[in-house]
Design a protein around this motif. Sequence first.
Motif, PDB file in Angstrom:
ATOM      1  N   ASP A   2       0.818  -1.202   0.000  1.00 16.19           N
ATOM      2  CA  ASP A   2       0.000   0.000   0.000  1.00 16.19           C
ATOM      3  C   ASP A   2       0.859   1.262   0.000  1.00 16.19           C
ATOM      4  OD1 ASP A   2      -2.401  -1.367  -0.071  1.00 16.19           O
ATOM      5  OD2 ASP A   2      -2.622  -1.403   2.115  1.00 16.19           O
ATOM      6  N   THR A   3       1.962   1.233   0.717  1.00 20.58           N
ATOM      7  CA  THR A   3       2.869   2.377   0.769  1.00 20.58           C
ATOM      8  C   THR A   3       3.459   2.651  -0.598  1.00 20.58           C
ATOM      9  OG1 THR A   3       3.419   1.830   3.057  1.00 20.58           O
ATOM     10  CG2 THR A   3       4.905   3.315   1.901  1.00 20.58           C
ATOM     11  N   LEU A   5       2.118   1.837  -3.558  1.00 22.64           N
ATOM     12  CA  LEU A   5       1.054   2.366  -4.414  1.00 22.64           C
ATOM     13  C   LEU A   5       0.756   3.815  -4.075  1.00 22.64           C
ATOM     14  CD1 LEU A   5      -1.472  -0.612  -4.620  1.00 22.64           C
ATOM     15  CD2 LEU A   5       0.007   0.273  -6.427  1.00 22.64           C
ATOM     16  N   ASN A   6       0.747   4.123  -2.796  1.00 22.42           N
ATOM     17  CA  ASN A   6       0.508   5.500  -2.375  1.00 22.42           C
ATOM     18  C   ASN A   6       1.613   6.416  -2.891  1.00 22.42           C
ATOM     19  OD1 ASN A   6      -0.886   7.574  -1.038  1.00 22.42           O
ATOM     20  ND2 ASN A   6       0.532   7.425   0.679  1.00 22.42           N
ATOM     21  N   SER A   7       2.857   5.974  -2.810  1.00 23.98           N
ATOM     22  CA  SER A   7       3.980   6.761  -3.310  1.00 23.98           C
ATOM     23  C   SER A   7       3.869   6.986  -4.810  1.00 23.98           C
ATOM     24  CB  SER A   7       5.302   6.058  -3.005  1.00 23.98           C
ATOM     25  OG  SER A   7       5.511   5.990  -1.621  1.00 23.98           O
ATOM     26  N   MET A   8       3.467   5.964  -5.546  1.00 24.95           N
ATOM     27  CA  MET A   8       3.296   6.089  -6.996  1.00 24.95           C
ATOM     28  C   MET A   8       2.172   7.076  -7.312  1.00 24.95           C
ATOM     29  SD  MET A   8       3.871   2.107  -8.114  1.00 24.95           S
ATOM     30  CE  MET A   8       3.317   2.363  -9.769  1.00 24.95           C
ATOM     31  N   HIS A   9       1.099   7.010  -6.547  1.00 25.13           N
ATOM     32  CA  HIS A   9      -0.029   7.915  -6.757  1.00 25.13           C
ATOM     33  C   HIS A   9       0.387   9.363  -6.495  1.00 25.13           C
ATOM     34  CE1 HIS A   9      -4.146   9.258  -6.965  1.00 25.13           C
ATOM     35  NE2 HIS A   9      -4.011   9.833  -5.784  1.00 25.13           N
ATOM     36  N   VAL A  10       1.118   9.599  -5.427  1.00 18.96           N
ATOM     37  CA  VAL A  10       1.591  10.938  -5.096  1.00 18.96           C
ATOM     38  C   VAL A  10       2.529  11.443  -6.192  1.00 18.96           C
ATOM     39  CG1 VAL A  10       3.025  12.255  -3.473  1.00 18.96           C
ATOM     40  CG2 VAL A  10       1.267  10.687  -2.617  1.00 18.96           C
ATOM     41  N   ALA A  11       3.412  10.595  -6.671  1.00 20.95           N
ATOM     42  CA  ALA A  11       4.340  10.979  -7.745  1.00 20.95           C
ATOM     43  C   ALA A  11       3.588  11.328  -9.019  1.00 20.95           C
ATOM     44  CB  ALA A  11       5.340   9.856  -8.005  1.00 20.95           C
ATOM     45  N   ALA A  12       2.568  10.558  -9.337  1.00 22.32           N
ATOM     46  CA  ALA A  12       1.761  10.835 -10.537  1.00 22.32           C
ATOM     47  C   ALA A  12       1.033  12.163 -10.402  1.00 22.32           C
ATOM     48  CB  ALA A  12       0.771   9.704 -10.779  1.00 22.32           C
ATOM     49  N   GLN A  13       0.500  12.439  -9.230  1.00 21.64           N
ATOM     50  CA  GLN A  13      -0.189  13.716  -9.002  1.00 21.64           C
ATOM     51  C   GLN A  13       0.785  14.884  -9.128  1.00 21.64           C
ATOM     52  OE1 GLN A  13      -1.909  12.963  -5.126  1.00 21.64           O
ATOM     53  NE2 GLN A  13      -3.964  12.889  -6.019  1.00 21.64           N
ATOM     54  N   GLU A  14       1.968  14.731  -8.593  1.00 22.33           N
ATOM     55  CA  GLU A  14       2.975  15.790  -8.674  1.00 22.33           C
ATOM     56  C   GLU A  14       3.388  16.026 -10.120  1.00 22.33           C
ATOM     57  OE1 GLU A  14       5.366  18.842  -7.802  1.00 22.33           O
ATOM     58  OE2 GLU A  14       3.972  17.886  -6.413  1.00 22.33           O
ATOM     59  N   HIS A  15       3.569  14.954 -10.871  1.00 21.19           N
ATOM     60  CA  HIS A  15       3.929  15.065 -12.281  1.00 21.19           C
ATOM     61  C   HIS A  15       2.826  15.804 -13.041  1.00 21.19           C
ATOM     62  CE1 HIS A  15       5.794  14.098 -16.072  1.00 21.19           C
ATOM     63  NE2 HIS A  15       4.663  13.570 -16.494  1.00 21.19           N
TER      64      HIS A  15
END
Length: 100
Positions: A2-3, A5-15
């Motif tokens: 989960d951590t 996936l959460n990190s990937m989601h945050v990175a995608a939002q930042e991008h």
Amino acid sequence: MDTQLNSMHVAAQEHHRHLQARAETVRSCSRRDAPGGLSCLSEREWDVLALVAARYTDREIADQLFISYRTVTTHVGSILSKLNVGSRRDAAAIAIGPST
């Protein structure tokens, strides 16, 4: 898991925020003050070029501007022709200007 996936989601939002900011920077340029061939672009071509400079694909541009994929490809071709460049990358470089 989960951590990660959460990190990937945050990175995608930042991008995505970064791309939107770049597009807004290009969009905010005054056509009157545009260098070179940029002043000959239509308002819609400016919209398309801003998204090209923000690294959107033609399909993403079509979705963002609520126009067809074919219309986007026509606008991109027109932009390349008016700016006398051979690639989207070159057009984006002209639109963004020199980096500081």
